[in-house]
Design an enzyme around this catalytic site. Sequence first.
Site, PDB file in Angstrom:
ATOM      1  CG  HIS A   1       4.903 -62.713  42.396  1.00  0.00           C
ATOM      2  ND1 HIS A   1       3.437 -62.594  41.142  1.00  0.00           N
ATOM      3  CD2 HIS A   1       5.248 -61.554  42.456  1.00  0.00           C
ATOM      4  CE1 HIS A   1       4.134 -61.697  41.055  1.00  0.00           C
ATOM      5  NE2 HIS A   1       5.259 -60.210  41.815  1.00  0.00           N
TER       6      HIS A   1
ATOM      7  CG  HIS B   1       7.372 -57.032  44.342  1.00  0.00           C
ATOM      8  ND1 HIS B   1       8.291 -56.484  42.825  1.00  0.00           N
ATOM      9  CD2 HIS B   1       6.443 -57.261  43.078  1.00  0.00           C
ATOM     10  CE1 HIS B   1       7.730 -56.743  42.066  1.00  0.00           C
ATOM     11  NE2 HIS B   1       7.150 -57.762  41.396  1.00  0.00           N
TER      12      HIS B   1
ATOM     13  CG  HIS C   1       4.762 -53.385  42.852  1.00  0.00           C
ATOM     14  ND1 HIS C   1       6.430 -52.954  41.970  1.00  0.00           N
ATOM     15  CD2 HIS C   1       4.763 -54.422  42.440  1.00  0.00           C
ATOM     16  CE1 HIS C   1       6.604 -54.087  41.006  1.00  0.00           C
ATOM     17  NE2 HIS C   1       5.571 -55.268  41.830  1.00  0.00           N
TER      18      HIS C   1
ATOM     19  CE1 TYR D   1       5.818 -62.417  38.012  1.00  0.00           C
ATOM     20  CE2 TYR D   1       5.943 -62.173  36.098  1.00  0.00           C
ATOM     21  CZ  TYR D   1       5.049 -61.958  37.422  1.00  0.00           C
ATOM     22  OH  TYR D   1       5.144 -60.583  36.875  1.00  0.00           O
TER      23      TYR D   1
ATOM     24  CD  GLU E   1       8.152 -59.627  39.014  1.00  0.00           C
ATOM     25  OE1 GLU E   1       7.383 -59.885  39.708  1.00  0.00           O
ATOM     26  OE2 GLU E   1       8.025 -59.310  37.987  1.00  0.00           O
TER      27      GLU E   1
ATOM     28  CG  HIS F   1       5.774 -56.356  34.535  1.00  0.00           C
ATOM     29  ND1 HIS F   1       5.419 -57.518  34.780  1.00  0.00           N
ATOM     30  CD2 HIS F   1       6.751 -56.742  35.720  1.00  0.00           C
ATOM     31  CE1 HIS F   1       5.869 -58.275  35.120  1.00  0.00           C
ATOM     32  NE2 HIS F   1       7.366 -58.191  35.958  1.00  0.00           N
TER      33      HIS F   1
HETATM   34 FE   FE2 Z   1       6.599 -58.692  40.667  1.00  0.00          FE
END
Ligand code: FE2
Length: 303
Positions: free
Chosen positions: A210, A150, A196, A251, A261, A242
């Site tokens: 990112h 993503h 996502h 990250y 990431e 997350h």
């Molecule tokens: Fe991310």
Amino acid sequence: MGILRLSHVVVRVPDIELATAYYSEVVGLIETAREPERVYMKCWDEHQHHSVVLEYAPTYGLERLGFKVEHDSDLDDLATRIEAAGIPTKRFEPGELGVGSGYTVQFVAPSGHTTELVWGMAQVGNLLPLTNPPPEPQGLVGIHPPRLDHIFLMCEDVDEITAFYTEVLGFRLTEQILADDGHQLVTFLERTHTPHDIAFITGPNGAFHHMAFWVDDWNEVRKAADICSYHGIPIDAGPTRHGATRGHGLYFFDPAGNRNEVYTGGYWTDPDREPVTWTEAEIGRAVFYYEGVVDHRFMTVHS
Ligand SMILES: [Fe+2]
């Protein structure tokens, strides 16, 4: 029909040799082509010609991003919708936008990011045979993620870009972080039934927060942190969980200062799933569930 997934990310780098060394030896991408000011790379399990392009520029940041569509007719359908939303589009033939590029519709999204829809990019295959393949090729180095997962971008008006992505491009909203006054601080959007394919966070238009590479499990996130530390790559945050997306991530920065990431986990989402909302008071746990607070650097540093 329509957009399948994130196709490619073109990243600006001021030192293309240093960036190429980092993305091949630390991240473990495969180089597929080279021009004087561009290096084309892919993750080992991707079949298309490139997913990451390093482009020489005197600065860092995102040059453009692209999504892959399923049918050539999707390009016409989506271009019509984008034009109807008042945004001009440009068309490019295969090869016009660089080695391996396909039929492309290009436009500038309301977030300020140059965005492409592509069909028919050159296919080079992954590094495995199509008959009786082993699970992973031998001899890969670095983190060697199987695929790009993503991209996370910044813009001033997250409500506006979220409406554009859902109403015009056909993305589905999976999660959002809402400010106390009701506007969207962060939104997560998907086409692949994952949490996502792209997300937007409030910040300057055109900014790049990112890009994330998929790894297969939490243990691979830990190994990625080992590899970053071994090579002296600055770690920005994680390994952590997350709250939003339920994924695990780490990250770190490339030599130009573009944030990378590695990401794994998260849920599968059906198109009829209702979006999840996080309140502004819980933004810390939404982003870093274990730490419960988002550090200033993560929210403000971008390229
Ligand atoms: Fe991310």
